[in-house]
Design an enzyme around this catalytic site. Structure first.
Site: not given
Ligand code: NAP
Length: 350
Positions: A168, A171-172
């Site tokens: 992701c 997300c990261d």
């Protein structure tokens, strides 16, 4: 006696549904899944996908910064201790999930750390069978079992999860370990395009590794990648191995040509992002709910969480192959709770 509502799944959708149904006095029972190594390995642990990520910086209400400064005194001691670990970050995925769980329990949600292995939606009350063989009856069910990211299946993907391996980018990608570093994205669909384009804002260089010599992605998204000077495409290539060590995490990947398997190449990268699709967690449903062509549960009423079976509602990633964010999952969990509450009231269950 049949339960009024059973929630299956313990990601943001499940806990949001639990918070709302508890507060509506529906005394929900939530199955959070079994804490088995197998469930962790396949990316379906209790507390969902956020239980296996690191920091969360885009969940509203958890700005980056020393959280304990303004949360001290407002949460239980155990969580205060956990908060200290989050100084300087938004919040970690596991801690966000623990807070959601605590919030649901505080309002009276009962939880069981077990899988539901089969369901019978053919008559009401519905019947849900646990892994231990116990049959639970429920007037309404909220399915919130999420989806899991697909990985190539390399042992090194497991070894370096949260140490440079992610599925992701949104997300990261902005985490310090990836900034100004070369990164690799695997896949040739819209997700791989979106993720590599997004990562190019932070990374020094992004390599897209795709197994064929043309993208599956839509032309507009593919063109954005092909026109991006920070992105290089490695056509007809697969990742053979992720290289690194326990201290630094990912340091390189070994690529192999799909046209000539003897051709290999090593790329120095500090991050590896799998973007080869997701699989919704629906096996236990055994086809009893209508699903779309990709296997995600279908919402049968526009802007409602109803499924093809009256009294069964679906929330979060199990019914969403598009947004897949914690906040959208939590939002649809709330919707499912309200839909279930109204439906139960109409059936005379208050
Ligand atoms: P996808 O369209 O199924 O693409 C998966 C990609 O991964 C394909 O290129 C596939 O290669 C590759 N792949 C699969 N298994 C592999 C393996 N074992 N080894 C190497 N490569 C592998 O999945 P997605 O990109 O996640 O997209 C899912 C859906 O969401 C799509 O409908 C997409 O349009 C949509 N989406 C839309 C947006 C947007 O519009 N902003 C953004 C993201 C996703 P092959 O091509 O060779 O099969």
């Amino acid at each position: 006696m049949a339960e009024k509502v059973v929630i299956i799944g313990s990601g943001p959708a499940g806990w949001a549904a639990a918070i709302y149904t508890s507060r509506a006095n529906l005394e929900p029972l939530l199955f959070e899944g079994a804490a088995t190594q197998e469930n962790y390995n396949i990316g379906r642990p209790p507390l969902g996908q956020l239980a296996i990520t690191t920091e969360v910086e885009n969940y509203p209400g958890f700005p980056a910064g020393p959280l304990q400064q303004y949360l001290t005194g407002s949460i239980d001691k155990k969580l205060q201790y956990l908060m200290n670990e989050d100084a300087g970050h938004g919040i970690s995925g596991p801690n966000l999930m623990l807070l959601m769980k605590q919030q649901a329990i505080n309002f009276g949600t009962r939880t069981r750390t077990e899988d539901i292995t089969t369901v019978d939606f053919s008559s009401r009350p519905f019947k849900l069978t646990t892994e231990g063989g116990e049959v639970i009856e429920a007037h309404a069910v909220i399915v919130a079992t999420g989806a899991r990211a697909n990985y190539l299946g390399l042992e090194s993907e497991n070894r370096f999860k949260n140490k440079g391996v992610s599925a992701c980018a949104v997300c990261d990608g902005a985490l310090p370990r990836f900034r100004e570093q070369p990164l690799v994205v695997v896949g040739g669909g819209d997700s791989a395009m979106e993720e590599s384009d997004y990562l190019s804002k932070f990374a020094s260089k992004v390599y897209v590794v795709h197994r064929r010599d043309e993208f599956r992605a839509s032309k507009i998204m593919a063109d954005r990648v092909l026109d991006n000077p920070k992105i290089d495409v490695k056509w007809s290539t697969v990742v053979d191995e992720i290289l690194g060590d326990d201290e630094q995490g990912v340091t390189a990947v070994r690529l192999r040509s799909t046209k000539d398997e003897s051709q290999t190449e090593e790329l120095k990268v500090s991050g590896y992002f799998a973007a080869i699709g997701h699989t919704p967690n629906t096996n236990f449903l055994d086809g009893q709910l209508e699903m779309n062509e990709k296997g995600y549960v279908t919402w049968t009423v526009p802007f409602r969480t109803n499924t093809s079976v009256e009294g069964v509602f679906a929330a979060g990633d199990v019914a969403d192959d598009n947004y897949r964010q914690a906040i959208t999952a939590a939002g649809s969990g709330c919707m499912a709770a309200l839909d279930a509450e109204r439906w139960l009231a109409a059936q005379g269950h208050h």
